[in-house]
Motif scaffolding. Structure first.
Motif, mmCIF file in Angstrom:
data_model
loop_
_atom_site.group_PDB
_atom_site.id
_atom_site.type_symbol
_atom_site.label_atom_id
_atom_site.label_comp_id
_atom_site.label_asym_id
_atom_site.label_seq_id
_atom_site.Cartn_x
_atom_site.Cartn_y
_atom_site.Cartn_z
ATOM 1 N N LYS A 268 0.717 -1.209 -0.223
ATOM 2 C CA LYS A 268 0.037 -0.057 -0.035
ATOM 3 C C LYS A 268 0.790 1.355 0.002
ATOM 4 O O LYS A 268 0.725 2.289 -0.641
ATOM 5 N N ILE A 269 2.012 1.189 0.798
ATOM 6 C CA ILE A 269 2.902 2.215 0.820
ATOM 7 C C ILE A 269 3.291 2.792 -0.319
ATOM 8 O O ILE A 269 3.789 3.637 -1.030
ATOM 9 N N PHE A 270 4.180 1.613 -0.861
ATOM 10 C CA PHE A 270 4.900 1.709 -2.178
ATOM 11 C C PHE A 270 4.231 2.036 -3.309
ATOM 12 O O PHE A 270 4.669 2.297 -4.539
ATOM 13 N N SER A 271 2.684 1.558 -3.315
ATOM 14 C CA SER A 271 2.012 1.992 -4.584
ATOM 15 C C SER A 271 1.265 3.310 -4.604
ATOM 16 O O SER A 271 0.594 3.851 -5.324
ATOM 17 N N HIS A 272 1.585 3.950 -3.163
ATOM 18 C CA HIS A 272 1.041 5.400 -3.109
ATOM 19 C C HIS A 272 1.520 6.473 -4.231
ATOM 20 O O HIS A 272 2.925 6.482 -4.459
ATOM 21 N N PRO A 273 1.007 7.071 -4.988
ATOM 22 C CA PRO A 273 1.413 8.075 -5.934
ATOM 23 C C PRO A 273 2.876 8.823 -5.701
ATOM 24 O O PRO A 273 3.733 8.954 -6.542
ATOM 25 N N ASP A 274 2.808 9.471 -4.446
ATOM 26 C CA ASP A 274 3.969 10.299 -3.963
ATOM 27 C C ASP A 274 5.238 9.457 -4.070
ATOM 28 O O ASP A 274 6.250 9.666 -4.134
ATOM 29 N N VAL A 275 4.943 8.217 -3.339
ATOM 30 C CA VAL A 275 6.196 7.150 -3.298
ATOM 31 C C VAL A 275 6.481 6.516 -4.675
ATOM 32 O O VAL A 275 7.634 6.710 -4.986
ATOM 33 N N VAL A 276 5.535 6.251 -5.481
ATOM 34 C CA VAL A 276 6.002 5.709 -6.898
ATOM 35 C C VAL A 276 6.588 7.043 -7.632
ATOM 36 O O VAL A 276 7.657 6.684 -8.137
ATOM 37 N N ALA A 277 6.205 8.186 -7.310
ATOM 38 C CA ALA A 277 6.947 9.428 -8.053
ATOM 39 C C ALA A 277 8.428 9.499 -7.626
ATOM 40 O O ALA A 277 9.330 9.957 -8.370
#
Length: 356
Positions: A112-121
């Motif tokens: 869930k954390i790694f799929s957050h848009p801010d993390v992905v970016a």
């Protein structure tokens, strides 16, 4: 007449399209790896194409006996260095029959954390330095040590060569090559400061793949030590006294840290990690208080400090990062028995998503 080794090494590709898939998951302690194998009709490279499976959670400490079924969801595939051919190792996580992640499934929350848009970016990169100790099977004492006694003091063993200083290199090299065969992004190995202790490094790998790769590398090492008749220990302080402990130093960078001006981003990230020091320590492995004493290349567990090229700090920044003004830093706090899903996702959550 075929020997046992002949049968074990049979190349199935010449006779059948069927493939053996070894399903691997994390057991109830959060530190043990479990696995079992099944036959699938043909080679699969996409984990979503593999069937879900179940196991007896009451036998792994993950479910009660009266409702013991736990479901495995395939998540990542690696080549099998033991069976070879088209056979595969499959990293899975665990769910109830209703589709809820069980409490020991740390991968689900990390995803869930790694799929957050801010993390992905930010494309977080990780390099994890996994230290471990090899023990004599019957006495649970480091290999190369006299039974009931001690070798000479630390000093000559780190990155050493020689029969009086280096113990277990055959296991370590077998693991190195097996990981490369499997498709693990293993980047190196070295002998550690305490004799009988070694390290391998996974990465740089992006996001959750770093934790998947570390877990399958641990599994491969468990299997190799099983073959060798040696016990593998991830205890963070296997031998009390004036001996180094075992950690899982986690190197980390984001896209912003790797660009011009990244050093300022790194310093802000370290400041945030300091504000949540206690929360991170609580999640960084069992028995870590025995290792983080302020001695043997560690900071005290109750103290947060960082420095350039300081291996006695909680966070170490490399000289090259300081010089170039961008790069990565190393979190030296995680214990050798940490859960990489928890540690990697927590670092990303604190440095990218958390607002002090």
């Amino acid at each position: 007449m075929s020997s046992l080794s002949d049968l074990i090494n049979l190349n199935l590709c010449d006779y059948t399209d069927k493939v053996i898939a070894e399903y691997i998951w994390v057991g109830g302690s959060g530190k043990d790896v479990r696995s079992k194998a099944r036959t699938i009709s043909e080679y699969v490279s996409d984990p979503s194409k593999l069937p879900k499976w179940n196991y007896d959670g009451s036998s792994t400490g993950q479910a009660p006996g009266e409702d013991s079924e736990v479901i495995l969801y395939p998540q990542a595939i690696f080549r099998d260095p033991f069976r070879r051919g088209n056979n595969i190792l499959v990293i899975c996580d665990s769910y109830t029959p209703a589709g809820e992640p069980i409490p020991t499934n740390k991968r689900h929350a990390a995803a869930k954390i790694f799929s957050h848009p801010d993390v992905v970016a930010e494309e977080p990169w990780y390099g994890i330095e996994q230290e471990y100790t090899l023990l004599q099977k019957d006495v649970k004492w480091p290999i190369g040590w006299p039974i009931g006694g001690f070798p000479g003091p630390q000093g000559p063993y780190y990155c050493s060569a020689g029969a009086d200083k280096t113990f277990g290199r055959d296991i370590v090299d077998a693991h190195y090559k097996a990981c490369l065969y499997a498709g693990v992004n293993i980047s190196g190995i070295n002998g550690e400061v305490m004799p009988g202790q070694w390290e391998f490094q996974v990465g740089p790998s992006v996001g959750i793949s770093a934790a998947d790769e570390l877990w399958v590398a641990r599994y491969i090492l468990e299997r190799i030590t099983e073959i060798a008749g040696v016990v593998l220990s991830f205890d963070p302080k296997p031998i009390p006294g004036d001996w180094n402990g075992a950690g899982a130093h986690t190197n980390y960078s984001t896209k912003s840290m790797r660009k011009e001006g990244g050093y300022e981003v790194i310093k802000k990230a370290i400041e945030k990690l300091g504000l949540r020091h206690k929360e991170h320590i609580a999640a960084y492995g069992e028995g870590n208080e025995r290792r983080l004493t302020g001695r043997h290349e560690t900071a005290d567990i109750n103290t947060f400090l960082w420095g350039v090229a300081n291996r006695g700090a909680s966070i170490r920044v490399g000289r090259d990062t300081e010089k170039s003004g961008k790069g990565y830093f190393e979190d030296r706090r995680p214990a050798s028995n940490m859960d990489p899903y928890t540690v990697t996702s927590m670092i990303a959550e604190t440095t990218i998503l958390w607002k002090p």
